[in-house]
Motif scaffolding. Structure first.
Motif, PDB file in Angstrom:
ATOM      1  N   TRP A 130       0.845  -1.194   0.000  1.00 57.50           N
ATOM      2  CA  TRP A 130       0.000   0.000   0.000  1.00 57.50           C
ATOM      3  C   TRP A 130       0.882   1.247   0.000  1.00 57.50           C
ATOM      4  O   TRP A 130       1.913   1.303   0.703  1.00 57.50           O
ATOM      5  N   ASP A 131       0.478   2.253  -0.752  1.00 58.76           N
ATOM      6  CA  ASP A 131       1.244   3.490  -0.880  1.00 58.76           C
ATOM      7  C   ASP A 131       0.973   4.378   0.336  1.00 58.76           C
ATOM      8  O   ASP A 131       0.197   5.335   0.271  1.00 58.76           O
ATOM      9  N   THR A 132       1.623   4.044   1.438  1.00 58.24           N
ATOM     10  CA  THR A 132       1.359   4.758   2.691  1.00 58.24           C
ATOM     11  C   THR A 132       1.850   6.195   2.659  1.00 58.24           C
ATOM     12  O   THR A 132       1.248   7.078   3.279  1.00 58.24           O
ATOM     13  N   SER A 133       2.918   6.452   1.922  1.00 54.42           N
ATOM     14  CA  SER A 133       3.460   7.806   1.866  1.00 54.42           C
ATOM     15  C   SER A 133       2.460   8.773   1.234  1.00 54.42           C
ATOM     16  O   SER A 133       2.154   9.836   1.788  1.00 54.42           O
ATOM     17  N   ARG A 156     -10.378   2.294  -0.024  1.00 52.79           N
ATOM     18  CA  ARG A 156     -10.085   2.067  -1.446  1.00 52.79           C
ATOM     19  C   ARG A 156      -8.973   1.040  -1.608  1.00 52.79           C
ATOM     20  O   ARG A 156      -9.059   0.143  -2.459  1.00 52.79           O
ATOM     21  N   PHE A 157      -7.913   1.144  -0.812  1.00 52.18           N
ATOM     22  CA  PHE A 157      -6.818   0.171  -0.894  1.00 52.18           C
ATOM     23  C   PHE A 157      -7.346  -1.254  -0.711  1.00 52.18           C
ATOM     24  O   PHE A 157      -6.940  -2.178  -1.418  1.00 52.18           O
ATOM     25  N   LEU A 337       0.372   5.750  10.163  1.00 47.26           N
ATOM     26  CA  LEU A 337       1.105   4.673   9.491  1.00 47.26           C
ATOM     27  C   LEU A 337       0.836   3.340  10.160  1.00 47.26           C
ATOM     28  O   LEU A 337       0.645   2.317   9.491  1.00 47.26           O
ATOM     29  N   GLU A 338       0.805   3.312  11.501  1.00 42.29           N
ATOM     30  CA  GLU A 338       0.504   2.077  12.208  1.00 42.29           C
ATOM     31  C   GLU A 338      -0.889   1.570  11.819  1.00 42.29           C
ATOM     32  O   GLU A 338      -1.084   0.370  11.593  1.00 42.29           O
ATOM     33  N   GLU A 344      -3.607  -3.078   6.314  1.00 42.54           N
ATOM     34  CA  GLU A 344      -3.114  -3.839   5.159  1.00 42.54           C
ATOM     35  C   GLU A 344      -2.933  -5.313   5.507  1.00 42.54           C
ATOM     36  O   GLU A 344      -3.313  -6.198   4.721  1.00 42.54           O
ATOM     37  N   LEU A 345      -2.400  -5.593   6.674  1.00 41.85           N
ATOM     38  CA  LEU A 345      -2.235  -6.992   7.084  1.00 41.85           C
ATOM     39  C   LEU A 345      -3.592  -7.670   7.206  1.00 41.85           C
ATOM     40  O   LEU A 345      -3.768  -8.816   6.766  1.00 41.85           O
ATOM     41  N   THR A 346      -4.565  -6.981   7.781  1.00 37.56           N
ATOM     42  CA  THR A 346      -5.920  -7.531   7.881  1.00 37.56           C
ATOM     43  C   THR A 346      -6.494  -7.809   6.502  1.00 37.56           C
ATOM     44  O   THR A 346      -7.101  -8.859   6.265  1.00 37.56           O
TER      45      THR A 346
END
Length: 361
Positions: A130-133, A156-157, A337-338, A344-346
């Motif tokens: 995922w584009d976290t930045s 959306r991700f 970010l956390e 994302e892991l979920t």
């Protein structure tokens, strides 16, 4: 309190066909009737589809504010209103910089190394994608990260993750070709995963009460509404197999609920993102799993699965997670970010569940 302002997801397109206006994404299509009184407005939207700029915010939000309950738009970051004063901070240990396998190991492996090893074999990747930045940059305001805006980005991700990585349609198509006892066995495995999720739901959700602050009553109301859903799924499972306790729960399903519980224990924004993934509606009249069961003659099980969907739809659970954030002040970059890492892991684990069922069907 100011009204939220929205911007269309990158995948959203508008079109007109005779007397119907269509707003479409790869995961959802909305068809709305048009008449002479609003013809010009919808024609303007369709004409500019995919080419909007900042000057079109007013034009867009006449539509997007009316359809905000559907996953088709970002919430733009904004200055918070007076009630949004709850401060949420990163807890120890610091996990937002961990590699994906390390975070999974922190959640799962510390208690069951074998489970961790099994999950690593079935998930589709071991690196963050995922584009976290850009997500954090999009949701940034002067005093931090707008949690509601970041929540809309994570949604959306996840929807894109499901499109690209979930193998549910393939697994369902395989099961649909089976007959008799083979169909029953395969169907029971899928239903059992859903049953396990509802069994572990209360345990996984309740830690959020300790971190919810002003959202505690809202979170608790949701938890209470989820209570007892395992009994509905239990009836479905027992109508398919004589010994439901012998139907396996896959490592991915076990890890998924552990991840939800972990998020609930330390990051309310992550918790809201994850709940949104679980509660996202299919926007179909009949649950896809119920459709599969009904085609195979398992009408009682199908009825219970659809009943579960109807209860969630009646409670408007597809958007309940956003309500957890209404008191949250802008958060730090690290907190945001956390939240994205846990979400994302979920999402990865959720998309691996049907794939992890394949050895049993």
């Amino acid at each position: 309190m100011s009204q939220a302002v929205y911007w269309p997801y990158d995948e959203l397109s508008f079109s007109i066909n005779k007397n119907s206006f269509t707003a479409k994404t790869p995961w959802l299509s909305l068809d709305l009737p048009i008449d002479p009184s609003n013809q010009a407005y919808f024609e303007s939207l369709a004409e500019k589809s995919g080419q909007f700029n900042q000057d079109d915010l007013g034009l867009l939000n006449q539509f997007l504010q009316l359809t905000h309950q559907y996953p088709i738009a970002y919430t733009l970051p904004s200055i918070k209103h007076e009630a949004q004063t709850d401060i949420h901070e990163v807890q120890k240990p610091n996990i937002h910089s961990l590699a994906l396998p390390k975070l999974l190991e922190e959640i799962v492996g510390s208690g069951d190394q074998d489970l961790f090893d099994q999950v690593m074999k079935v998930i589709d990747r071991n690196e963050w994608e995922w584009d976290t930045s850009n997500a954090l940059g999009f949701a940034a305001i002067d005093n931090g990260i707008d949690p509601e805006s970041l929540h809309s980005v994570a949604r959306r991700f996840h929807l894109l993750e499901v499109l690209e990585q979930d193998r549910g349609n393939e697994v369902f198509a395989h099961i649909n070709k089976l007959e008799g006892s083979e169909f029953h066995q395969a169907a029971s495995v899928i239903v059992r995963q859903n049953h396990f999720v509802t069994q572990k739901c209360q345990q996984a959700l309740k830690p959020a009460l300790d971190i919810a602050q002003s959202a505690k009553a809202t979170v608790n109301e949701f938890i209470q509404e989820e209570n007892g859903h395992d009994r509905i799924l239990g009836v479905a499972l027992k109508s398919i197999v004589d010994e439901p306790e012998n139907v396996p729960v896959t490592p991915s399903t076990q890890a998924l609920m552990m991840c939800l519980e972990y998020a609930a224990s330390r990051n309310l924004l992550a918790f809201a993102m994850c709940v949104d993934f679980f509660e996202r509606s299919s926007y179909e009249d009949m649950d896809p799993l119920a459709q599969l069961l009904a085609r195979g003659g398992l009408d009682k099980a199908a009825k219970q699965i659809n009943r579960h969907m109807e209860i969630n739809d009646a409670g408007e659970h597809e958007n309940v997670a956003a309500s957890f954030l209404q008191w949250m002040a802008p958060c730090s970059q690290d907190y945001g970010l956390e939240a994205l890492r846990l979400a994302e892991l979920t999402s990865i684990l959720m998309c691996s569940v049907t794939r992890s069922c394949q050895p049993y069907i």
